[in-house]
Write a protein that holds these residues in place. Structure first.
Motif, PDB file in Angstrom:
ATOM      1  N   VAL A  86       0.860  -1.178   0.000  1.00 33.46           N
ATOM      2  CA  VAL A  86       0.000   0.000   0.000  1.00 33.46           C
ATOM      3  C   VAL A  86       0.897   1.229   0.000  1.00 33.46           C
ATOM      4  O   VAL A  86       1.919   1.271   0.688  1.00 33.46           O
ATOM      5  CB  VAL A  86      -0.957   0.005   1.219  1.00 33.46           C
ATOM      6  CG1 VAL A  86      -0.197  -0.017   2.539  1.00 33.46           C
ATOM      7  CG2 VAL A  86      -1.895   1.212   1.159  1.00 33.46           C
ATOM      8  N   ILE A  87       0.532   2.207  -0.802  1.00 31.88           N
ATOM      9  CA  ILE A  87       1.252   3.471  -0.854  1.00 31.88           C
ATOM     10  C   ILE A  87       0.318   4.557  -0.339  1.00 31.88           C
ATOM     11  O   ILE A  87      -0.819   4.688  -0.808  1.00 31.88           O
ATOM     12  CB  ILE A  87       1.756   3.783  -2.280  1.00 31.88           C
ATOM     13  CG1 ILE A  87       2.597   5.051  -2.306  1.00 31.88           C
ATOM     14  CG2 ILE A  87       0.616   3.849  -3.286  1.00 31.88           C
ATOM     15  CD1 ILE A  87       3.998   4.867  -1.809  1.00 31.88           C
ATOM     16  N   ILE A  88       0.764   5.304   0.656  1.00 33.21           N
ATOM     17  CA  ILE A  88      -0.078   6.302   1.317  1.00 33.21           C
ATOM     18  C   ILE A  88       0.531   7.684   1.082  1.00 33.21           C
ATOM     19  O   ILE A  88       1.637   7.965   1.543  1.00 33.21           O
ATOM     20  CB  ILE A  88      -0.176   6.022   2.829  1.00 33.21           C
ATOM     21  CG1 ILE A  88      -0.692   4.596   3.077  1.00 33.21           C
ATOM     22  CG2 ILE A  88      -1.057   7.058   3.508  1.00 33.21           C
ATOM     23  CD1 ILE A  88      -0.650   4.169   4.531  1.00 33.21           C
ATOM     24  N   PRO A  89      -0.155   8.540   0.353  1.00 28.41           N
ATOM     25  CA  PRO A  89       0.391   9.871   0.079  1.00 28.41           C
ATOM     26  C   PRO A  89       0.468  10.723   1.342  1.00 28.41           C
ATOM     27  O   PRO A  89      -0.351  10.591   2.258  1.00 28.41           O
ATOM     28  CB  PRO A  89      -0.608  10.468  -0.919  1.00 28.41           C
ATOM     29  CG  PRO A  89      -1.392   9.308  -1.453  1.00 28.41           C
ATOM     30  CD  PRO A  89      -1.442   8.317  -0.329  1.00 28.41           C
ATOM     31  N   ALA A  90       1.438  11.595   1.376  1.00 24.22           N
ATOM     32  CA  ALA A  90       1.564  12.541   2.487  1.00 24.22           C
ATOM     33  C   ALA A  90       0.293  13.380   2.589  1.00 24.22           C
ATOM     34  O   ALA A  90      -0.335  13.730   1.591  1.00 24.22           O
ATOM     35  CB  ALA A  90       2.773  13.440   2.263  1.00 24.22           C
ATOM     36  N   GLY A  91      -0.105  13.656   3.824  1.00 26.62           N
ATOM     37  CA  GLY A  91      -1.275  14.490   4.068  1.00 26.62           C
ATOM     38  C   GLY A  91      -2.605  13.781   3.967  1.00 26.62           C
ATOM     39  O   GLY A  91      -3.649  14.413   4.149  1.00 26.62           O
ATOM     40  N   SER A  92      -2.595  12.483   3.698  1.00 25.72           N
ATOM     41  CA  SER A  92      -3.845  11.729   3.555  1.00 25.72           C
ATOM     42  C   SER A  92      -4.244  11.084   4.875  1.00 25.72           C
ATOM     43  O   SER A  92      -3.420  10.396   5.516  1.00 25.72           O
ATOM     44  CB  SER A  92      -3.691  10.629   2.500  1.00 25.72           C
ATOM     45  OG  SER A  92      -3.384  11.167   1.244  1.00 25.72           O
ATOM     46  N   ALA A  93      -5.477  11.273   5.282  1.00 30.37           N
ATOM     47  CA  ALA A  93      -5.988  10.569   6.458  1.00 30.37           C
ATOM     48  C   ALA A  93      -5.945   9.071   6.171  1.00 30.37           C
ATOM     49  O   ALA A  93      -6.331   8.623   5.091  1.00 30.37           O
ATOM     50  CB  ALA A  93      -7.409  11.013   6.753  1.00 30.37           C
ATOM     51  N   HIS A  94      -5.469   8.304   7.131  1.00 25.43           N
ATOM     52  CA  HIS A  94      -5.328   6.872   6.859  1.00 25.43           C
ATOM     53  C   HIS A  94      -5.274   6.066   8.152  1.00 25.43           C
ATOM     54  O   HIS A  94      -5.022   6.602   9.237  1.00 25.43           O
ATOM     55  CB  HIS A  94      -4.072   6.599   6.041  1.00 25.43           C
ATOM     56  CG  HIS A  94      -2.801   6.935   6.775  1.00 25.43           C
ATOM     57  ND1 HIS A  94      -2.208   8.177   6.693  1.00 25.43           N
ATOM     58  CD2 HIS A  94      -2.015   6.206   7.612  1.00 25.43           C
ATOM     59  CE1 HIS A  94      -1.106   8.192   7.427  1.00 25.43           C
ATOM     60  NE2 HIS A  94      -0.972   7.007   8.005  1.00 25.43           N
ATOM     61  N   SER A  95      -5.494   4.776   7.970  1.00 23.77           N
ATOM     62  CA  SER A  95      -5.275   3.811   9.047  1.00 23.77           C
ATOM     63  C   SER A  95      -4.882   2.500   8.403  1.00 23.77           C
ATOM     64  O   SER A  95      -5.172   2.253   7.231  1.00 23.77           O
ATOM     65  CB  SER A  95      -6.538   3.626   9.894  1.00 23.77           C
ATOM     66  OG  SER A  95      -7.576   3.065   9.120  1.00 23.77           O
ATOM     67  N   TYR A  96      -4.199   1.676   9.167  1.00 20.29           N
ATOM     68  CA  TYR A  96      -3.852   0.337   8.683  1.00 20.29           C
ATOM     69  C   TYR A  96      -3.687  -0.585   9.874  1.00 20.29           C
ATOM     70  O   TYR A  96      -3.388  -0.140  11.003  1.00 20.29           O
ATOM     71  CB  TYR A  96      -2.601   0.345   7.796  1.00 20.29           C
ATOM     72  CG  TYR A  96      -1.412   1.091   8.344  1.00 20.29           C
ATOM     73  CD1 TYR A  96      -0.528   0.507   9.256  1.00 20.29           C
ATOM     74  CD2 TYR A  96      -1.147   2.390   7.916  1.00 20.29           C
ATOM     75  CE1 TYR A  96       0.581   1.193   9.728  1.00 20.29           C
ATOM     76  CE2 TYR A  96      -0.046   3.091   8.390  1.00 20.29           C
ATOM     77  CZ  TYR A  96       0.822   2.482   9.289  1.00 20.29           C
ATOM     78  OH  TYR A  96       1.903   3.170   9.761  1.00 20.29           O
ATOM     79  N   ALA A  97      -3.916  -1.871   9.621  1.00 19.84           N
ATOM     80  CA  ALA A  97      -3.897  -2.833  10.725  1.00 19.84           C
ATOM     81  C   ALA A  97      -3.585  -4.230  10.210  1.00 19.84           C
ATOM     82  O   ALA A  97      -3.930  -4.593   9.081  1.00 19.84           O
ATOM     83  CB  ALA A  97      -5.255  -2.843  11.435  1.00 19.84           C
ATOM     84  N   ALA A  98      -2.938  -5.017  11.071  1.00 18.45           N
ATOM     85  CA  ALA A  98      -2.706  -6.424  10.769  1.00 18.45           C
ATOM     86  C   ALA A  98      -4.005  -7.198  10.903  1.00 18.45           C
ATOM     87  O   ALA A  98      -4.873  -6.847  11.708  1.00 18.45           O
ATOM     88  CB  ALA A  98      -1.654  -6.991  11.714  1.00 18.45           C
ATOM     89  N   ASP A  99      -4.152  -8.239  10.118  1.00 14.51           N
ATOM     90  CA  ASP A  99      -5.307  -9.121  10.239  1.00 14.51           C
ATOM     91  C   ASP A  99      -5.278  -9.817  11.598  1.00 14.51           C
ATOM     92  O   ASP A  99      -4.216 -10.217  12.075  1.00 14.51           O
ATOM     93  CB  ASP A  99      -5.279 -10.158   9.112  1.00 14.51           C
ATOM     94  CG  ASP A  99      -6.516 -11.020   9.084  1.00 14.51           C
ATOM     95  OD1 ASP A  99      -7.531 -10.578   8.537  1.00 14.51           O
ATOM     96  OD2 ASP A  99      -6.458 -12.156   9.610  1.00 14.51           O
ATOM     97  N   GLU A 100      -6.434  -9.985  12.220  1.00 14.87           N
ATOM     98  CA  GLU A 100      -6.480 -10.556  13.572  1.00 14.87           C
ATOM     99  C   GLU A 100      -6.077 -12.021  13.593  1.00 14.87           C
ATOM    100  O   GLU A 100      -5.462 -12.495  14.560  1.00 14.87           O
ATOM    101  CB  GLU A 100      -7.890 -10.395  14.154  1.00 14.87           C
ATOM    102  CG  GLU A 100      -8.267  -8.946  14.439  1.00 14.87           C
ATOM    103  CD  GLU A 100      -9.668  -8.840  15.047  1.00 14.87           C
ATOM    104  OE1 GLU A 100     -10.154  -9.847  15.587  1.00 14.87           O
ATOM    105  OE2 GLU A 100     -10.256  -7.750  14.974  1.00 14.87           O
ATOM    106  N   SER A 101      -6.397 -12.758  12.545  1.00 14.20           N
ATOM    107  CA  SER A 101      -6.121 -14.197  12.548  1.00 14.20           C
ATOM    108  C   SER A 101      -4.862 -14.568  11.782  1.00 14.20           C
ATOM    109  O   SER A 101      -4.315 -15.661  11.962  1.00 14.20           O
ATOM    110  CB  SER A 101      -7.306 -14.972  11.966  1.00 14.20           C
ATOM    111  OG  SER A 101      -7.564 -14.545  10.635  1.00 14.20           O
ATOM    112  N   ASP A 102      -4.384 -13.684  10.897  1.00 14.28           N
ATOM    113  CA  ASP A 102      -3.186 -13.959  10.087  1.00 14.28           C
ATOM    114  C   ASP A 102      -2.374 -12.682   9.979  1.00 14.28           C
ATOM    115  O   ASP A 102      -2.372 -12.001   8.959  1.00 14.28           O
ATOM    116  CB  ASP A 102      -3.606 -14.477   8.703  1.00 14.28           C
ATOM    117  CG  ASP A 102      -2.438 -14.970   7.867  1.00 14.28           C
ATOM    118  OD1 ASP A 102      -1.319 -15.081   8.407  1.00 14.28           O
ATOM    119  OD2 ASP A 102      -2.644 -15.235   6.661  1.00 14.28           O
ATOM    120  N   SER A 103      -1.677 -12.367  11.062  1.00 12.64           N
ATOM    121  CA  SER A 103      -0.987 -11.076  11.166  1.00 12.64           C
ATOM    122  C   SER A 103       0.108 -10.927  10.115  1.00 12.64           C
ATOM    123  O   SER A 103       0.856 -11.858   9.836  1.00 12.64           O
ATOM    124  CB  SER A 103      -0.375 -10.935  12.561  1.00 12.64           C
ATOM    125  OG  SER A 103      -1.375 -11.011  13.546  1.00 12.64           O
TER     126      SER A 103
END
Length: 294
Positions: A86-103
């Protein structure tokens, strides 16, 4: 729900001091276009979660090597699996997380600079969004490790320049995955060339299809598929063509009898050899010799 920004067993990270970034990177004529500000590796990052409602002033690249995760950029939600990013541009609201069952296991870097936005935008255009899939290449991991090791050794000019010149190559491996994979694809294609060379060295032997496949470390079915796709012939047909080619040379340049030539080429039945020769060349071995000698 448990959520963690960091603190994973085996994790590694280098966060460059902002003074070093400003003076040693942004102000450098060679690397100032795009440069690393943070870099890290989180293996099996269970409960990993980050949320930045207003974004940050760096672009972020997260490469998921194993496991799964999710990302949201603005209102767009994405799922990541092995060998996706995933590429996240500067200034962009974002979130990311590991999968609960397959981190996930992730390699990540933050980067900035006047050309960083152009690189980020180019990735988004190429993949039609913020997430893309790539071919696994060990040399991509090696590039990351080169950047990391160099920065881990301190912030001398040589370390900064080397790491950040590697950054361009690292980012281009995501932007131009096909080109980055060419040497590996050529290596796989070379299995056919290696096989032909092996055939030429083994003309005196009675090789089998499974033996030819084993010689280049491929399954019989895959070997047969790529060989025919590349040459237009099955491996055994091609091997026999090489035998007949060699037989023609023996017939022209030596006085060996047909029976001797057959034995020389790993065929104990001279009649079988003659039939094979006739089928390919359109004449018998003796007729071929007589024609070439006239």
């Amino acid at each position: 729900m448990i959520r963690k920004k960091e603190g994973f067993e085996g994790q590694r990270a280098v966060i460059l001091p902002r003074k070093i970034v400003a003076e040693g990177c942004a102000g450098d004529a060679v690397i100032g276009g795009a440069y690393v500000t943070d870099i890290g590796y989180y293996p099996k990052a269970r409960y990993h979660f980050r949320q930045r409602l207003h974004g940050i002033d760096q672009h972020i690249l997260i490469y998921c090597r194993e496991g799964k995760g999710q990302a949201q950029i603005g209102k767009k939600k994405y799922t990541l699996g092995p060998d996706s990013f995933v590429i996240i541009p500067a200034g962009s609201a974002h979130s990311y997380a590991a999968d609960e069952s397959d981190s996930w296991t992730i390699y990540w870097t933050h980067f900035k600079g006047p050309l960083a936005k152009e690189i980020t935008d180019a990735m988004i255009r190429r993949y039609g969004g913020h997430v893309g899939g790539i071919t696994f290449q060990q040399k991509r991991i090696a590039l990351f490790e080169d950047m990391y090791a160099s920065l881990e050794r301190g912030y001398g000019s040589d370390n900064l320049c080397y790491a950040n010149m590697c950054l361009w190559h690292f980012l281009s491996s995501f932007l131009y995955d096909d080109q980055f994979s060419l040497s590996e694809k050529n290596r796989r294609k070379d299995a056919v060339e290696l096989s032909i060379s092996y055939m030429q060295e083994q003309l005196a032997q009675a090789l089998t299809l499974s033996g030819l496949a084993q010689a280049v470390n491929l399954s019989t079915s895959h070997y047969s598929y790529i060989f025919r796709k590349r040459t237009g012939f099955s491996p055994m047909e091609y091997f026999n063509h090489l035998k007949i080619q060699k037989a023609c040379q023996y017939l022209i340049f030596t006085d060996m009898r047909v029976k001797e030539i057959a034995y020389k080429l790993g065929m104990t039945d001279p009649y079988y050899f003659s039939r094979m020769f006739n089928k390919l060349m359109g004449v018998s071995p003796n007729h071929y010799r007589a024609k070439r000698g006239s």
